[in-house]
Each structure stands twice: as C-alpha cells, then as structure tokens.
Design an enzyme around this catalytic site. Structure first.
Site, short mmCIF file in Angstrom:
data_model
loop_
_atom_site.label_atom_id
_atom_site.label_comp_id
_atom_site.label_asym_id
_atom_site.label_seq_id
_atom_site.Cartn_x
_atom_site.Cartn_y
_atom_site.Cartn_z
N LYS A 1 0.84 -1.20 0.00
CA LYS A 1 0.00 0.00 0.00
C LYS A 1 0.87 1.25 0.00
CE LYS A 1 -3.62 2.47 2.50
NZ LYS A 1 -4.69 2.39 3.50
N HIS B 1 -6.76 -29.81 -32.80
CA HIS B 1 -7.79 -28.88 -32.37
C HIS B 1 -8.59 -29.42 -31.19
CE1 HIS B 1 -6.78 -26.24 -35.63
NE2 HIS B 1 -7.10 -27.12 -36.55
#
Length: 526
Positions: free
Chosen positions: A140, A278
């Site tokens: 922070k 695929h």
C-alpha cells in the site's frame, strides 16, 4: 524531486531461504540495517551478517509459538508511514517507530503442506498471518517502501541497490506482484478449507496462478495471452520439461493438455498413443510397442495427424521418435524420453518435446472452471470411470469378451472427444471419430466417413468399421443415430442409456443384430 528511494533499513522474514544470504550480503554491503525474525535471523547470523531482532525493535517478545512477532505498531508503522506526511513522521518519532524502506517476505509453505497430505491442524499452523499483513502494508505504501515477495525479483533489487535505490516504477511493479501473491495465498487457503469441511459450493471462491510464460498471442494473433500455473502437482503440460523447440503457443498448450489427459486413461501398463488436433483426438490406439501404438493411431486419420500433438503413456524410444518425425508434428509429450530419442528429435528444430515424469491420474478429484460473461462455471474434473462390472447388457445379443474390451476402449476415448461424440474402435484402436456436431446422427456419419477415408488411405477392401465397437458419449435420443452406426457395419454399442425412447433404441439394436451395453454414465465434453 527524484522518486528513487534509498534503502537504509530492511526487514527480512522468509520461509524459503534460497538466495537469502546473497541478498543479505548485498544489502549489508550498501550499509543497510537488517531486521529479521526467527530462522531468517539465525541464517543471516550464521553467514556472519549483523542482524537486529524485530523483538528488539518492538520491545515485545515473540509469543504463542511465533504466532505473534511482527504484528506490532513499530513494524507496521515503519512500513505504513508516509515519509512526506509531517503528521505521520511526527507520530513515528514520538513513538520510537523506525522507518523500514524494504520488506522481503515469502510466506509459510501452505501449499506444500497440503500437497504432502498433512493433517488438518498442521495445515492450519502453516497459514501465515504476519507475512501477508506486512506485505499488504508495504505494498500500500509503495510510494516509499519496496516489497519483495518473489525470489525472481532478488536480482533486480540488487541492481537497484547498485544504482542508489528503488524507483517508483519498480516499487509499483513489486507492489502488484505482492498483492497477487497474497491473493494467491488466500485462494489456496480458502480452496483447501472448502474441501476440508466438505463445502462443494462455497459462497465465495477464488482462483490464482503464477505466470509460467507470456504467450505470443492467444487462439488468434489479435488476442493477447499468457500461461499461468496453479501450483498443483498433477503431471502435465504445466509441469513438463521442454527439451527443444520454440515456445509453446496458446493452442499448443490447450491441445497438449487434451492429448496427455486422454492418453492417461490407458495407464502405463501397455503402450498407448493419442494424437490430437484442435483439442479432439483424431487417432487413439494401443499396441505391443509405442511405435506400433503410434502407427495404429496415425492410421485412423493420417490427414488430421499432420501438424498434430502426439501423447504417449510410456518412455519415448528412438524407433518411435523416428516414426513420428516422418510427418510434421507440433508437440510430443510423454512421461520420459531416452537420450537416443532426443537425438532423433534434435534434427527437427521446430518440434517441441515435453516430458512430465509421470502420468496424471484420471480418477483423481479436482476442479475445472470456465469463464462466462459476468462469472465463471466451476465443476469437478470428469473422473468418472466404468469397468466390465458396471456394464449392463440390454440387447438379446451379448458382446463377446473381445468386443467388451473394444467397447471399454471406445468409451475411454469418447470421454475426451467434444460432444456430440461418436467413436468407432476395433482391436484397441480407433477407426473413426465424429466430434462436436449439433446432431448425434451427424457425428455418426462423420465418424463413418472418417473410417472410409482410412480405408482408402490404407488400401483396405472393407470399411474398418465393419465389426467395430461404437461409443456414444451420451444416450441416443432416437434410433436414427444407432442405425447410422449399424449402417457403417458396427457390431456392438456402448452408451449411457437413460433416454425416454430407450426401448425403441434397444428394439432397433435387436433388429439390426447389434449387441448393446449401458454404462449409466455420460461424458459430455463441451
């Protein structure tokens, strides 16, 4: 005013001591005061470094088996105080709070504790409290404080020290990593606890991952993409070692995962091969050797196998490697590979070879998730399995022992084919696969068409579907799908059953002279 902040005091508290001594020496060489706790302080002192105990700063001893040591205003004040705020600095001076310019923390080994099967109470004791609290405080206040939570950032930090301190841009990147780390940690804790208390649908669920690699693009070149590891130990593409070839693409990773999970269905007792294109298997087979298994899988659909992914369930040998290199292959994945096999592949610079050290357990529990607009779907991994004892013969004609083996083989393959799925198999090898169609009849017809292509490619005088077993991933809602299989020459069928028209489908099977078994389980794969 420069945004570079010198480091005069650092707090180090790490579970993983990798690189700690080198970092400590680099800090000490720049005159940085070292604060530390417990085992970290002891390790630094053993290396001959001067260390000040946090307990000396807080004037409060560690207590409750180390649960309380850094949770103190003289620690958090030093991390949170805004240096440019006069009131903050006045409060710090009034209460004897020293400024901390750098925090280096890695957390208790929670995930590792869970992975080795520790008891509930031991897992609880490996939930870090002080570490995440300090990380969040320092992150922070990144305008003034640098927070390092990843070993990979030690080198960059050392470089910054050589240049006089940390820049704001660097501290921002460190802060983002720090918040992601605490989020990942909390996600691991909450996920474990949901399982430990038997909560299948917790009110809130979190997922997290660590970057494995940025990808060139996603499914298409205009899509940005990256690959993350979730920290699990399941053997597969995320944990594999890549021996050669360029970096895996998004589609490579997706297809390789599909191939390896599919080949794992057959265990490691007898050689098996899966070829995927695929995300769908285009050929699956068992054989007396991996070379034979590969050849039989390749024969199922030689066209689709070009540019595909090959997954093997055993140690890749040179003969199999030679066979694979006869056509262009994107990726080969196996539990291991001999040095001779690696030498064969070395001549194919673009072929990626991955080894995993083992096979994933298809019966193991786990979670899968998929994003949808506004949320995501979560479900248990499809670890469903059936054996001979689970099959219910529903026709007048019963399958032979050989047919039963082919039925179970086809069923395992169908589990990994996109729904609607139809799989023909004969002699423990696929001879036709129909995938991903809106109609089950269409999947049946496509599978039969694939079999016809196979017959033409191999110069067969009869369709390989003649006498084959056919598997359907879900029930036949009407008899037409089953009749399409009969027309292709199938001799036996395996399907879940459970349709409103089961009686009609069974009657059609009897009339066509088919043997059919029900599994009572379906394998939709969307």
């Amino acid at each position: 005013m420069s945004d570079t902040r010198p480091v005069t005091r650092a707090l180090l508290s790490v579970s993983d001591k990798t690189g700690l001594i080198e970092l400590g020496r680099a800090l000490a060489a720049k005159g940085v005061e070292l604060l530390s706790t417990g085992g970290t302080a002891a390790a630094l002192r053993e290396a001959g470094l001067d260390v000040r105990d946090v307990a000396e700063v807080t004037d409060f001893p560690e207590m409750m088996d180390g649960r309380v040591k850094t949770l103190h205003p003289r620690v958090h004040g030093g991390l949170l105080a805004m240096r440019s705020d006069e009131a903050h600095m006045a409060a710090a001076e009034a209460h004897g709070i020293p400024m901390i310019d750098l925090l280096v923390v890695n957390l208790y080994p929670f995930a590792e504790t869970v992975a080795r099967g520790a008891a509930y109470d031991e897992v609880i004791e490996n939930i870090d409290i002080g570490g995440p609290a300090m990380i969040r405080a320092a992150a922070k206040n990144h305008a003034d404080v640098a927070v390092v939570t990843d070993l990979a950032d030690y080198a960059a930090l050392t470089e910054a020290l050589e240049e006089g301190g940390t820049t704001l841009a660097f501290r921002k990147r460190l802060a983002q990593t720090a918040y992601a780390r605490t989020a990942e940690y909390d996600a691991a804790v909450s996920t474990w606890m949901a399982g430990a208390i038997g909560e299948d649908t917790p009110r809130r669920r979190a997922f997290a991952g660590a970057l494995a690699q940025p990808l060139r693009y996603g499914e298409n070149p205009h899509q940005a993409a990256s690959f993350y590891r979730d920290g699990s130990t399941r053997p597969g593409v995320a944990s594999a070692k890549q021996w050669q070839g360029k970096e895996l693409s998004y589609n490579n990773i997706n297809d390789t995962d599909a191939a390896f999970e599919a080949v794992a269905e057959f265990g490691g007792d007898a050689p098996a091969c899966v070829i995927v294109k695929h995300a769908n298997p285009c050929g699956v087979a068992r054989g007396a050797s991996l070379k034979e298994a590969y050849a039989r899988a390749f024969d199922c659909d030689r066209t689709s196998a070009f540019g595909g992914i090959v997954a093997l369930n055993g140690a890749l040998d040179a003969e199999t490697a030679e066979a694979i290199t006869e056509i262009f292959t994107e990726v080969v994945i196996a539990p291991s590979a001999s040095e001779a096999a690696r030498e064969v592949f070395a001549a194919k610079k673009n072929l990626r070879l991955l080894t995993t050290g083992g096979l994933p357990d298809p019966l193991a529990p786990g979670m899968t998730f998929r994003q949808v607009s506004g949320g995501f779907l979560v479900q248990g991994r499809d670890n469903g399995s059936v054996g001979l004892e689970d099959l219910k013969v529903v026709t007048k004609l019963s399958p032979t022992e050989e047919q039963m083996m082919d039925l179970l083989f086809a069923w395992r393959v169908a589990k990994h084919v996109k729904s609607n799925a139809i799989v023909y198999a004969k002699g423990q090898a696929t001879v036709g696969i129909g995938a991903g169609q809106m109609s089950r009849v269409d999947s049946s017809r496509i599978a039969a068409r694939k079999a016809a292509d196979m017959a033409e490619a191999l110069g067969l005088t009869a369709l390989p579907t003649h006498g084959a077993a056919v598997a359907s991933d879900a029930f036949f809602p009407f008899a037409d799908g089953l009749l399409a299989a009969a027309e292709a020459g199938a001799s036996c069928v395996i399907q879940p059953g459970g349709a409103m028209r089961d009686d009609e489908v069974i009657a059609a099977a009897d009339e066509a002279g088919l043997a059919m078994v029900f599994t009572g389980m379906r394998h939709f794969r969307h």
